[in-house]
Design a protein around this motif. Structure first.
Motif, mmCIF file in Angstrom:
data_model
loop_
_atom_site.group_PDB
_atom_site.id
_atom_site.type_symbol
_atom_site.label_atom_id
_atom_site.label_comp_id
_atom_site.label_asym_id
_atom_site.label_seq_id
_atom_site.Cartn_x
_atom_site.Cartn_y
_atom_site.Cartn_z
ATOM 1 N N MET A 58 50.697 34.270 21.057
ATOM 2 C CA MET A 58 49.791 35.146 21.796
ATOM 3 C C MET A 58 49.812 34.716 23.265
ATOM 4 S SD MET A 58 48.881 37.152 19.468
ATOM 5 C CE MET A 58 47.553 38.113 20.154
ATOM 6 N N VAL A 59 50.190 35.642 24.144
ATOM 7 C CA VAL A 59 50.331 35.360 25.567
ATOM 8 C C VAL A 59 49.459 36.341 26.344
ATOM 9 C CG1 VAL A 59 51.960 35.262 27.489
ATOM 10 C CG2 VAL A 59 52.678 34.532 25.234
ATOM 11 N N GLU A 60 48.785 35.818 27.374
ATOM 12 C CA GLU A 60 47.963 36.669 28.230
ATOM 13 C C GLU A 60 48.856 37.289 29.293
ATOM 14 O OE1 GLU A 60 44.575 35.602 31.290
ATOM 15 O OE2 GLU A 60 43.935 35.233 29.227
ATOM 16 N N GLN A 61 48.889 38.618 29.348
ATOM 17 C CA GLN A 61 49.753 39.317 30.293
ATOM 18 C C GLN A 61 48.892 40.231 31.165
ATOM 19 O OE1 GLN A 61 52.743 41.752 28.455
ATOM 20 N NE2 GLN A 61 54.130 41.465 30.181
ATOM 21 N N CYS A 62 49.130 40.122 32.468
ATOM 22 C CA CYS A 62 48.348 40.910 33.420
ATOM 23 C C CYS A 62 49.158 42.120 33.890
ATOM 24 C CB CYS A 62 47.944 40.039 34.604
ATOM 25 S SG CYS A 62 46.907 38.642 34.092
ATOM 26 N N LYS A 63 48.443 43.096 34.487
ATOM 27 C CA LYS A 63 49.094 44.338 34.920
ATOM 28 C C LYS A 63 50.099 44.106 36.030
ATOM 29 C CE LYS A 63 45.426 47.443 33.568
ATOM 30 N NZ LYS A 63 44.426 48.405 33.994
ATOM 31 N N ASP A 64 49.877 43.087 36.849
ATOM 32 C CA ASP A 64 50.808 42.843 37.954
ATOM 33 C C ASP A 64 52.060 42.091 37.498
ATOM 34 O OD1 ASP A 64 49.647 40.432 37.450
ATOM 35 O OD2 ASP A 64 48.894 40.089 39.476
ATOM 36 N N GLY A 65 52.229 41.902 36.171
ATOM 37 C CA GLY A 65 53.436 41.272 35.635
ATOM 38 C C GLY A 65 53.332 39.769 35.483
ATOM 39 N N VAL A 66 52.221 39.161 35.877
ATOM 40 C CA VAL A 66 52.053 37.717 35.765
ATOM 41 C C VAL A 66 51.733 37.380 34.309
ATOM 42 C CG1 VAL A 66 50.680 35.748 36.507
ATOM 43 C CG2 VAL A 66 51.257 37.553 38.133
ATOM 44 N N VAL A 67 52.430 36.406 33.779
ATOM 45 C CA VAL A 67 52.184 35.953 32.418
ATOM 46 C C VAL A 67 51.469 34.621 32.495
ATOM 47 C CG1 VAL A 67 53.241 35.210 30.258
ATOM 48 C CG2 VAL A 67 54.210 37.141 31.516
ATOM 49 N N VAL A 68 50.301 34.546 31.873
ATOM 50 C CA VAL A 68 49.524 33.312 31.837
ATOM 51 C C VAL A 68 49.833 32.639 30.519
ATOM 52 C CG1 VAL A 68 47.213 32.334 31.905
ATOM 53 C CG2 VAL A 68 47.728 34.399 33.215
#
Length: 158
Positions: A58-68
């Protein structure tokens, strides 16, 4: 004068018929212990056989393409330090703060990863001019040790 005993004809016939009833023993075959030695064969090719493993994280993915990166994706020393920190933390409030919901504009999505690892090697090798193929658990390099066994074939008729 010495006295000679004679056997009665009935006793002689009985002894002969009893010996005829006994099984006739065939020639006994002696099995020779095989002659074994080890030699080396020249490796022509060693091709790895891979196992493909799939893991979902499970990976946190943001709209600007940054993967946390999530806690599951930590590796090595970071994972050990995190586990020790969790074990030494007295209250669970700090742990809940680390597992906070995703930030604005971000969502947690499952990401599938594939890993390939060699589990065996298909090895082609030549020994005394004859080609062979075997599956080995390791890469043998440029030569492989082989077991050579020589035993004569003993047949029933000559």
């Amino acid at each position: 004068m010495p006295r000679i005993r004679t056997l009665s004809p009935i006793l002689v016939v009985t002894l002969l018929s009893a010996s005829a009833a006994l099984p006739v023993r065939a020639q006994q075959t002696v099995i020779q212990i095989e002659n074994v030695r080890t030699e080396y064969a020249r490796v022509l090719r060693a091709q790895p056989v891979y196992q493909t493993l799939r893991a979902t994280a499970m990976v946190e993915q943001c709209k600007d393409g940054v993967v946390v990166e999530s806690a599951e994706s930590k590796r090595g020393l970071a994972r050990v330090v995190g586990a020790v920190k969790d074990a030494l933390t007295p209250n669970s409030e700090d742990r809940e703060a680390e597992q906070a919901p995703p930030a604005d504009g971000c969502e947690v999505v499952p990401t599938e990863r594939e890993f390939r690892r060699p589990i065996a090697y298909d090895v082609d090798y030549v020994h005394h001019g004859v080609k062979y193929r075997s599956r080995l658990p390791y890469d043998p390099g440029n030569r492989v040790r082989v077991r050579v066994s020589i035993t004569p074939i003993v047949s029933g008729s000559r």
